[in-house]
Design a protein around this motif. Structure first.
Motif, PDB file in Angstrom:
ATOM      1  N   ALA A  92      10.574  16.375  -2.204  1.00 16.13           N
ATOM      2  CA  ALA A  92      11.455  15.497  -2.974  1.00 16.13           C
ATOM      3  C   ALA A  92      10.965  14.055  -2.945  1.00 16.13           C
ATOM      4  CB  ALA A  92      12.881  15.567  -2.435  1.00 16.13           C
ATOM      5  N   TYR A  93      10.173  13.700  -1.936  1.00 16.49           N
ATOM      6  CA  TYR A  93       9.731  12.319  -1.766  1.00 16.49           C
ATOM      7  C   TYR A  93       8.224  12.116  -1.889  1.00 16.49           C
ATOM      8  CZ  TYR A  93      14.461  11.704  -0.020  1.00 16.49           C
ATOM      9  OH  TYR A  93      15.835  11.669   0.088  1.00 16.49           O
ATOM     10  N   ALA A  94       7.446  13.125  -1.583  1.00 14.45           N
ATOM     11  CA  ALA A  94       5.994  12.983  -1.625  1.00 14.45           C
ATOM     12  C   ALA A  94       5.541  12.747  -3.063  1.00 14.45           C
ATOM     13  CB  ALA A  94       5.328  14.238  -1.071  1.00 14.45           C
ATOM     14  N   PRO A  95       4.516  11.928  -3.244  1.00  9.03           N
ATOM     15  CA  PRO A  95       4.023  11.699  -4.605  1.00  9.03           C
ATOM     16  C   PRO A  95       3.417  12.965  -5.197  1.00  9.03           C
ATOM     17  CG  PRO A  95       2.596  10.643  -2.996  1.00  9.03           C
ATOM     18  CD  PRO A  95       3.770  11.183  -2.245  1.00  9.03           C
ATOM     19  N   GLN A  96       3.518  13.068  -6.498  1.00  8.64           N
ATOM     20  CA  GLN A  96       2.920  14.198  -7.200  1.00  8.64           C
ATOM     21  C   GLN A  96       1.406  14.143  -7.069  1.00  8.64           C
ATOM     22  OE1 GLN A  96       4.983  16.751  -9.028  1.00  8.64           O
ATOM     23  NE2 GLN A  96       5.996  15.746  -7.325  1.00  8.64           N
ATOM     24  N   TYR A  97       0.775  15.279  -7.250  1.00 16.29           N
ATOM     25  CA  TYR A  97      -0.679  15.425  -7.177  1.00 16.29           C
ATOM     26  C   TYR A  97      -1.210  14.947  -5.831  1.00 16.29           C
ATOM     27  CZ  TYR A  97       0.583  15.263 -12.113  1.00 16.29           C
ATOM     28  OH  TYR A  97       1.225  15.435 -13.320  1.00 16.29           O
ATOM     29  N   GLY A  98      -0.424  15.141  -4.787  1.00 17.80           N
ATOM     30  CA  GLY A  98      -0.858  14.814  -3.446  1.00 17.80           C
ATOM     31  C   GLY A  98      -1.091  13.333  -3.208  1.00 17.80           C
ATOM     32  N   GLY A  99      -0.562  12.484  -4.086  1.00 19.07           N
ATOM     33  CA  GLY A  99      -0.756  11.049  -3.941  1.00 19.07           C
ATOM     34  C   GLY A  99      -2.054  10.554  -4.553  1.00 19.07           C
ATOM     35  N   PHE A 100      -2.800  11.450  -5.196  1.00 21.26           N
ATOM     36  CA  PHE A 100      -3.997  11.031  -5.919  1.00 21.26           C
ATOM     37  C   PHE A 100      -3.569  10.401  -7.241  1.00 21.26           C
ATOM     38  CE2 PHE A 100      -5.674  14.290  -3.083  1.00 21.26           C
ATOM     39  CZ  PHE A 100      -6.831  13.683  -2.615  1.00 21.26           C
ATOM     40  N   CYS A 101      -4.475   9.687  -7.859  1.00 19.39           N
ATOM     41  CA  CYS A 101      -4.199   8.977  -9.110  1.00 19.39           C
ATOM     42  C   CYS A 101      -3.709   9.940 -10.193  1.00 19.39           C
ATOM     43  CB  CYS A 101      -5.457   8.253  -9.573  1.00 19.39           C
ATOM     44  SG  CYS A 101      -5.271   7.405 -11.145  1.00 19.39           S
ATOM     45  N   GLY A 124      12.736  11.738 -11.305  1.00 15.34           N
ATOM     46  CA  GLY A 124      12.928  11.983  -9.882  1.00 15.34           C
ATOM     47  C   GLY A 124      11.669  12.301  -9.100  1.00 15.34           C
ATOM     48  N   LYS A 125      10.502  12.076  -9.691  1.00 16.01           N
ATOM     49  CA  LYS A 125       9.225  12.347  -9.023  1.00 16.01           C
ATOM     50  C   LYS A 125       8.408  11.061  -8.948  1.00 16.01           C
ATOM     51  CE  LYS A 125       9.056  16.921 -11.076  1.00 16.01           C
ATOM     52  NZ  LYS A 125       8.283  17.764 -11.990  1.00 16.01           N
ATOM     53  N   LEU A 126       7.725  10.898  -7.832  1.00 11.67           N
ATOM     54  CA  LEU A 126       6.891   9.725  -7.597  1.00 11.67           C
ATOM     55  C   LEU A 126       5.459   9.984  -8.053  1.00 11.67           C
ATOM     56  CD1 LEU A 126       6.390   6.916  -6.292  1.00 11.67           C
ATOM     57  CD2 LEU A 126       6.070   8.134  -4.114  1.00 11.67           C
ATOM     58  N   TYR A 127       4.907   9.043  -8.819  1.00 16.15           N
ATOM     59  CA  TYR A 127       3.520   9.111  -9.281  1.00 16.15           C
ATOM     60  C   TYR A 127       2.825   7.821  -8.871  1.00 16.15           C
ATOM     61  CZ  TYR A 127       5.192  12.904 -12.226  1.00 16.15           C
ATOM     62  OH  TYR A 127       5.746  14.076 -12.675  1.00 16.15           O
ATOM     63  N   LEU A 128       1.596   7.944  -8.408  1.00 13.04           N
ATOM     64  CA  LEU A 128       0.792   6.796  -8.008  1.00 13.04           C
ATOM     65  C   LEU A 128      -0.459   6.734  -8.871  1.00 13.04           C
ATOM     66  CD1 LEU A 128       0.999   7.262  -4.128  1.00 13.04           C
ATOM     67  CD2 LEU A 128       2.350   5.708  -5.546  1.00 13.04           C
ATOM     68  N   ASN A 129      -1.002   5.520  -9.035  1.00 14.03           N
ATOM     69  CA  ASN A 129      -2.210   5.339  -9.836  1.00 14.03           C
ATOM     70  C   ASN A 129      -3.211   4.430  -9.146  1.00 14.03           C
ATOM     71  OD1 ASN A 129      -2.188   6.850 -12.430  1.00 14.03           O
ATOM     72  ND2 ASN A 129      -0.163   5.919 -12.569  1.00 14.03           N
ATOM     73  N   PHE A 130      -4.413   4.392  -9.701  1.00 14.65           N
ATOM     74  CA  PHE A 130      -5.578   3.739  -9.109  1.00 14.65           C
ATOM     75  C   PHE A 130      -5.464   2.212  -9.042  1.00 14.65           C
ATOM     76  CE2 PHE A 130      -9.917   1.991  -9.645  1.00 14.65           C
ATOM     77  CZ  PHE A 130     -10.483   2.465  -8.471  1.00 14.65           C
ATOM     78  N   ASN A 131      -5.077   1.580 -10.165  1.00 14.65           N
ATOM     79  CA  ASN A 131      -4.971   0.116 -10.211  1.00 14.65           C
ATOM     80  C   ASN A 131      -4.061  -0.293 -11.369  1.00 14.65           C
ATOM     81  OD1 ASN A 131      -6.518   0.192 -12.593  1.00 14.65           O
ATOM     82  ND2 ASN A 131      -8.426  -0.268 -11.535  1.00 14.65           N
ATOM     83  N   ASP A 132      -3.947  -1.594 -11.592  1.00 15.98           N
ATOM     84  CA  ASP A 132      -3.044  -2.100 -12.635  1.00 15.98           C
ATOM     85  C   ASP A 132      -3.435  -1.623 -14.026  1.00 15.98           C
ATOM     86  OD1 ASP A 132      -1.612  -3.475 -10.683  1.00 15.98           O
ATOM     87  OD2 ASP A 132      -2.572  -5.406 -11.092  1.00 15.98           O
ATOM     88  N   ASP A 133      -4.730  -1.643 -14.345  1.00 19.30           N
ATOM     89  CA  ASP A 133      -5.181  -1.223 -15.676  1.00 19.30           C
ATOM     90  C   ASP A 133      -4.891   0.259 -15.918  1.00 19.30           C
ATOM     91  OD1 ASP A 133      -6.090  -3.785 -16.232  1.00 19.30           O
ATOM     92  OD2 ASP A 133      -8.147  -3.341 -15.591  1.00 19.30           O
ATOM     93  N   VAL A 134      -5.191   1.077 -14.934  1.00 21.61           N
ATOM     94  CA  VAL A 134      -4.916   2.515 -15.051  1.00 21.61           C
ATOM     95  C   VAL A 134      -3.415   2.752 -15.154  1.00 21.61           C
ATOM     96  CG1 VAL A 134      -5.042   4.717 -13.818  1.00 21.61           C
ATOM     97  CG2 VAL A 134      -7.058   3.245 -13.951  1.00 21.61           C
ATOM     98  N   GLN A 135      -2.636   1.999 -14.376  1.00 22.85           N
ATOM     99  CA  GLN A 135      -1.180   2.134 -14.435  1.00 22.85           C
ATOM    100  C   GLN A 135      -0.672   1.822 -15.841  1.00 22.85           C
ATOM    101  OE1 GLN A 135       0.898   3.042 -11.708  1.00 22.85           O
ATOM    102  NE2 GLN A 135       2.495   3.256 -13.244  1.00 22.85           N
ATOM    103  N   ALA A 136      -1.196   0.767 -16.462  1.00 16.65           N
ATOM    104  CA  ALA A 136      -0.770   0.397 -17.818  1.00 16.65           C
ATOM    105  C   ALA A 136      -1.119   1.490 -18.820  1.00 16.65           C
ATOM    106  CB  ALA A 136      -1.408  -0.931 -18.221  1.00 16.65           C
ATOM    107  N   THR A 137      -2.301   2.078 -18.697  1.00 17.14           N
ATOM    108  CA  THR A 137      -2.698   3.175 -19.582  1.00 17.14           C
ATOM    109  C   THR A 137      -1.772   4.366 -19.388  1.00 17.14           C
ATOM    110  OG1 THR A 137      -5.005   2.450 -19.538  1.00 17.14           O
ATOM    111  CG2 THR A 137      -4.599   4.739 -20.185  1.00 17.14           C
TER     112      THR A 137
END
Length: 160
Positions: A92-101, A124-137
């Motif tokens: 319920a709390y861990a980022p999706q895709y194992g916390g990879f981008c 309700g799911k957490l997603y993480l990304n590589f950097n600001d530019d990737v996050q914007a995309t």
């Protein structure tokens, strides 16, 4: 006659149970099991408390003395309460895709590192990304990238 009634009753019960299961599947989003977790020196998501994204709406560095071992990585938490929440229901709390981008999983089918500050909670799911530019995309088409990432993740995990 009793056999027919019993068959109708059981058939109706099975239909209702199937409907309830289908409704439950709609109400509870599918969580992808992180068979692999992004970690540095064994520490998941750079020591950031995954529960804090949900409870405080921001990333917070976890306390190295408040940890929990899950999926081969050590997860750090701001409080023991957050650790206990995570331990009770880690998916319920861990980022999706194992916390990879999330973008790299979807767009490239590859595993890239992430920064705790580049994140979003979607359905309700957490997603993480590589950097600001990737996050914007990724933000420009979250639904599309999530759909593609959800399809690619099992293949990526199977290959690694």
């Amino acid at each position: 006659m009793d056999i027919t009634r019993r068959a109708l009753f059981l058939g109706g019960f099975v239909a209702l149970a199937g409907g309830a299961l289908a409704a439950g599947a709609v109400l509870r989003p599918r969580q992808l099991a992180p068979a692999r977790v992004y970690s540095e020196r064994g520490l998941a998501i750079r020591g950031t408390d995954p529960v804090a994204y949900f409870t405080e709406g921001r990333p917070r560095a976890g306390d190295p003395s408040i940890t929990h071992l899950w999926t081969g990585a050590t997860w750090a938490f701001v409080t023991a309460e957050n650790r206990d929440r995570f331990a009770a229901e880690p998916t319920a709390y861990a980022p999706q895709y194992g916390g990879f981008c999330a973008w790299a999983v979807a767009a490239k089918g590859q595993l890239f590192s992430t920064q705790p500050e580049n994140w979003a909670i979607v359905d309700g799911k957490l997603y993480l990304n590589f950097n600001d530019d990737v996050q914007a995309t990724w933000d420009a088409d979250r639904a599309g990238f999530i759909s593609l990432g959800d399809m690619r993740w099992p293949e990526i995990v199977a290959e690694t």
